[in-house]
Motif scaffolding. Structure first.
Motif, short mmCIF file in Angstrom:
data_model
loop_
_atom_site.label_atom_id
_atom_site.label_comp_id
_atom_site.label_asym_id
_atom_site.label_seq_id
_atom_site.Cartn_x
_atom_site.Cartn_y
_atom_site.Cartn_z
N ASP A 125 17.16 -41.00 -32.14
CA ASP A 125 17.32 -41.85 -31.36
C ASP A 125 17.84 -41.22 -30.05
O ASP A 125 17.47 -41.24 -28.81
CB ASP A 125 18.13 -43.07 -31.35
CG ASP A 125 17.46 -43.95 -32.51
OD1 ASP A 125 16.18 -43.84 -32.69
OD2 ASP A 125 18.16 -44.75 -33.03
N ASP A 138 20.65 -44.97 -21.66
CA ASP A 138 20.41 -44.81 -22.95
C ASP A 138 21.52 -43.82 -23.69
O ASP A 138 21.82 -44.21 -24.74
CB ASP A 138 19.06 -44.35 -23.29
CG ASP A 138 18.02 -45.76 -23.01
OD1 ASP A 138 18.69 -46.83 -22.54
OD2 ASP A 138 16.74 -45.46 -22.95
N ASP A 162 13.20 -53.05 -24.97
CA ASP A 162 12.17 -52.33 -26.08
C ASP A 162 11.31 -53.19 -26.63
O ASP A 162 10.17 -52.89 -27.24
CB ASP A 162 13.19 -51.38 -26.81
CG ASP A 162 13.95 -50.33 -26.44
OD1 ASP A 162 13.53 -50.16 -25.19
OD2 ASP A 162 14.95 -50.03 -26.94
N ARG A 213 17.81 -49.09 -30.81
CA ARG A 213 18.00 -47.35 -30.60
C ARG A 213 19.55 -47.06 -30.94
O ARG A 213 20.50 -48.12 -30.64
CB ARG A 213 17.84 -46.74 -29.19
CG ARG A 213 16.52 -46.72 -28.84
CD ARG A 213 16.29 -46.14 -27.57
NE ARG A 213 14.72 -46.24 -27.20
CZ ARG A 213 14.39 -45.85 -26.05
NH1 ARG A 213 15.22 -45.55 -25.07
NH2 ARG A 213 12.93 -45.83 -25.91
#
Length: 227
Positions: A19, A58, A132, A188
């Motif tokens: 990820d 992220d 997502d 993730r």
């Protein structure tokens, strides 16, 4: 450390590495593009910088989640359990720029809850999951309360986690399966598992539900009544 934790660690960390490679690759690709095209200006550069910002967010979120999981694996405290007004801390939330988030707060105030200082971090993970899996549509964050608890609901238009998998999706053992299931809503860097760990460390609970075909997560904190 229990056998369950030991058995799941290798596969879980394999997922984490996979990820985190995605945002790192995005940063590298866009940074390289800008370095080789210094004369560029306008929308191309703007798009690259947006991609870099999303990838960095992220990556930062993923590293936080790794830290929570690491504390859990070592049987160490994840965070403090500071009480807070849920509405106040949600006003500090900075949603992902690429996501349309609509926050609905009740007029009742204050809504103090045990451990609720952790609320923005957990909701941030849930919003990333909505980004997502939510089909690019608006996400609703709603607060409701009763005499016993304050709940934060995060609802999106994506498919909910399968009814037979909702408990397991937030456990260590369910992460590999979540990645493989079309209704697993894998987050993730083991996002839902990490979010549940943080919630429980703060005395809260996190569960997945279905709301008229939509996905909903419910974060529930014990309410603190003012004396």
């Amino acid at each position: 450390m229990t056998d369950t934790r030991v058995d799941g660690v290798g596969r879980l960390l394999g997922l984490v590495v996979h990820d985190l490679r995605n945002p790192v690759a995005a940063i590298a690709a866009n940074g390289g593009y800008l370095r080789t095209h210094p004369q560029l200006a306008g929308p191309d550069v703007h798009d690259c910088l947006n991609d870099v910002a999303i990838a960095l967010a992220d990556l930062q979120r993923g590293l936080e989640q790794v830290a929570w999981i690491g504390h859990w694996l070592a049987a160490e405290p994840i965070v403090g359990r500071a009480d807070a007004d849920v509405c106040d801390v949600l006003r500090t939330l900075v949603p992902p720029a690429e996501l349309d988030v609509r926050v609905e707060l009740p007029s009742e105030s204050p809504l103090r809850a045990r451990g609720a200082a952790s609320c923005p971090a957990i909701v941030d993970v849930l919003l990333a999951n909505a980004r997502d899996h939510g089909r690019g549509r608006p996400v609703q964050v709603t607060v409701r309360a009763d005499d016993e608890a304050v709940e934060v609901l995060v609802t999106d238009e994506g498919p909910p986690i399968g009814a037979d998998f909702r408990e397991r999706a937030m456990q260590l053992e369910g992460q590999i399966e979540a990645k493989r299931r079309p209704d697993g809503r894998y987050g993730r860097v083991a996002g839902l598992f990490a979010a549940r760990l943080l919630a429980e460390a703060c005395g809260a609970t996190l569960r997945a539900e279905e709301d008229a075909g939509r996905s909903r997560f419910v974060l529930r904190y014990p309410r603190v009544r003012e004396s």
